[in-house]
Scaffold this active site. Structure first.
Site, mmCIF file in Angstrom:
data_model
loop_
_atom_site.group_PDB
_atom_site.id
_atom_site.type_symbol
_atom_site.label_atom_id
_atom_site.label_comp_id
_atom_site.label_asym_id
_atom_site.label_seq_id
_atom_site.Cartn_x
_atom_site.Cartn_y
_atom_site.Cartn_z
ATOM 1 N N HIS A 1 0.860 -1.201 0.000
ATOM 2 C CA HIS A 1 0.000 0.000 0.000
ATOM 3 C C HIS A 1 0.885 1.236 0.000
ATOM 4 C CE1 HIS A 1 -3.685 2.123 2.065
ATOM 5 N NE2 HIS A 1 -3.077 2.919 1.192
ATOM 6 N N GLU B 1 -11.139 3.506 6.226
ATOM 7 C CA GLU B 1 -10.051 4.379 6.727
ATOM 8 C C GLU B 1 -10.751 5.501 7.510
ATOM 9 O OE1 GLU B 1 -8.001 6.584 3.668
ATOM 10 O OE2 GLU B 1 -6.329 7.151 4.985
HETATM 11 N N1 LIG Z 1 -4.452 7.569 2.703
HETATM 12 C C1 LIG Z 1 -5.132 7.779 1.569
HETATM 13 N N2 LIG Z 1 -6.454 7.552 1.559
HETATM 14 C C2 LIG Z 1 -7.169 7.768 0.438
HETATM 15 N N3 LIG Z 1 -6.637 8.208 -0.688
HETATM 16 C C3 LIG Z 1 -5.316 8.447 -0.725
HETATM 17 N N4 LIG Z 1 -4.524 8.889 -1.715
HETATM 18 C C4 LIG Z 1 -3.276 8.967 -1.237
HETATM 19 N N5 LIG Z 1 -3.247 8.600 0.048
HETATM 20 C C5 LIG Z 1 -4.510 8.252 0.391
HETATM 21 ZN ZN LIG Z 2 -3.689 4.785 0.718
#
Ligand SMILES: Nc1ncnc2[nH]cnc12
Ligand SMILES: [Zn+2]
Length: 334
Positions: free
Chosen positions: A14, A197
């Site tokens: 990631h 997230e």
């Molecule tokens: N942590 C993240 N969450 C969502 N989109 C992203 N693009 C880059 N970093 C990201």
């Molecule tokens: Zn990300």
């Protein structure tokens, strides 16, 4: 322990390559391309990296990538990262990129693909790093645009290891991208998605049910839904967790409060990753070290996290076998 964590063969699953743009390179590319930055110095850029949430980070992230114009710029960006990752003991990198963000600035897909492709080949040749490429769609832009870009990428489908979904999560559920991901599935291209997230656990369910993803990026909010945790465990769906990112974007206040120990205790397949290392205070090794300081885990736990990443990575079986053997050697020598 520091030495052990550095020597562990680490696979990074990631990583947004645009989020690996260090301020020094940002300035160099701005000068190369005559781009005016709203900062006077590298120090000023770093000082601006105080984020309230995901959106406040994304605003700077999209502004930062405006210095990327030519294939050479994309090459320099990726090579710069591969060299740093190599120095930290990273042996495999799955880089996401955001084609729409560059197309919107008039940077053609051919330019992006040429630069990234060249860097991948050079990293494999010179550093012995294997790589995979994830084409990510921006969930806060129309799904029809993602579909257009995906079709436009037809000449590159062979070189794309997976499609992903990123950017502002709240209010942009996975269901919005059902058709695009169905098209990827039809083509036999694997799928991953950011979910849980900042967004709710329900988005993780949607990503599984409607996008048929094989991994969840972040996914930390799954803990709000015990039945979902059980499903993730039972189906061995890996989460690509990014602890330093979660702290910097205030998903959690302190690393000590990160739900990683609870996720581990739940029996989930977890991996540690950097997300946007230039913005969040470090690469993969820094994320391992931060967990070491916060949770004092044993070498066995770190080795199992590193093993998970190798086991679920997009790589050849031959490469996987070689890296698992390398991991075993490091473990046995410790
Ligand atoms: N942590 C993240 N969450 C969502 N989109 C992203 N693009 C880059 N970093 C990201
Ligand atoms: Zn990300």
């Amino acid at each position: 322990m520091q030495d052990f964590l550095k020597r562990l063969p680490k696979a990074e699953l990631h990583l947004h390559i645009e989020g690996s743009l260090e301020p020094e390179l940002m300035f160099a590319l701005a000068e190369r391309n005559g781009v005016e930055l709203p900062y006077a110095s590298v120090e000023e850029v770093r000082a601006a990296y105080e984020f309230e949430d995901l959106q406040s980070f994304l605003d700077l992230y999209y502004q930062g990538m405006s210095v990327l114009h030519s294939a050479d710029d994309f090459f320099d960006l990726a090579m710069d990262y591969f060299r740093r990752a190599h120095a930290e003991g990273v042996v495999h990198v799955e880089l996401s990129f955001d084609p729409q963000a560059h197309l919107a600035r008039g940077i053609e897909l051919d330019v992006q693909m040429e630069g990234l492709g060249r860097a991948r080949r050079q990293a494999e040749r010179e550093l012995g790093i294997s790589t995979a490429l994830i084409m990510s769609f921006l969930r806060d832009r129309p799904a029809a645009e993602a579909m257009r870009v995906f079709e436009q990428a037809a000449p590159y489908w062979e070189t794309i290891d997976a499609v992903g979904l990123d950017s502002a999560e709240r209010g942009h559920p996975p269901s919005k991208f059902s058709e695009v991901f169905a098209r990827a599935r039809e083509l036999g291209i694997p799928r991953v998605a950011h979910a849980g997230e900042e967004g709710p656990a329900a988005y993780i369910r949607e990503a599984l049910d409607l996008l048929d993803v094989c991994r969840i990026d972040h996914g930390v909010r799954c803990l709000e839904d015990p039945a979902l945790v059980e499903r993730l465990r039972e189906q061995c769906i890996p989460l690509t967790v990014c602890p330093l990112s979660n702290v910097r974007l205030k998903v959690v206040e302190h690393i000590e409060e990160h739900p990683l120990p609870e996720l581990l205790a739940s029996g989930l397949v977890l991996t540690l990753n950097s997300d946007d290392p230039a913005y969040f205070g470090g690469g993969v090794l820094d994320n391992y070290l931060a967990c070491h300081r916060a949770f004092a885990w044993s070498t066995d736990i770190f080795a199992s996290l590193a093993r998970n990443a190798i086991e679920v990575a997009f790589m050849s079986d031959e490469r996987r076998r070689a890296l698992l053997t390398e991991l075993q050697v490091v473990e046995s020598e410790w």
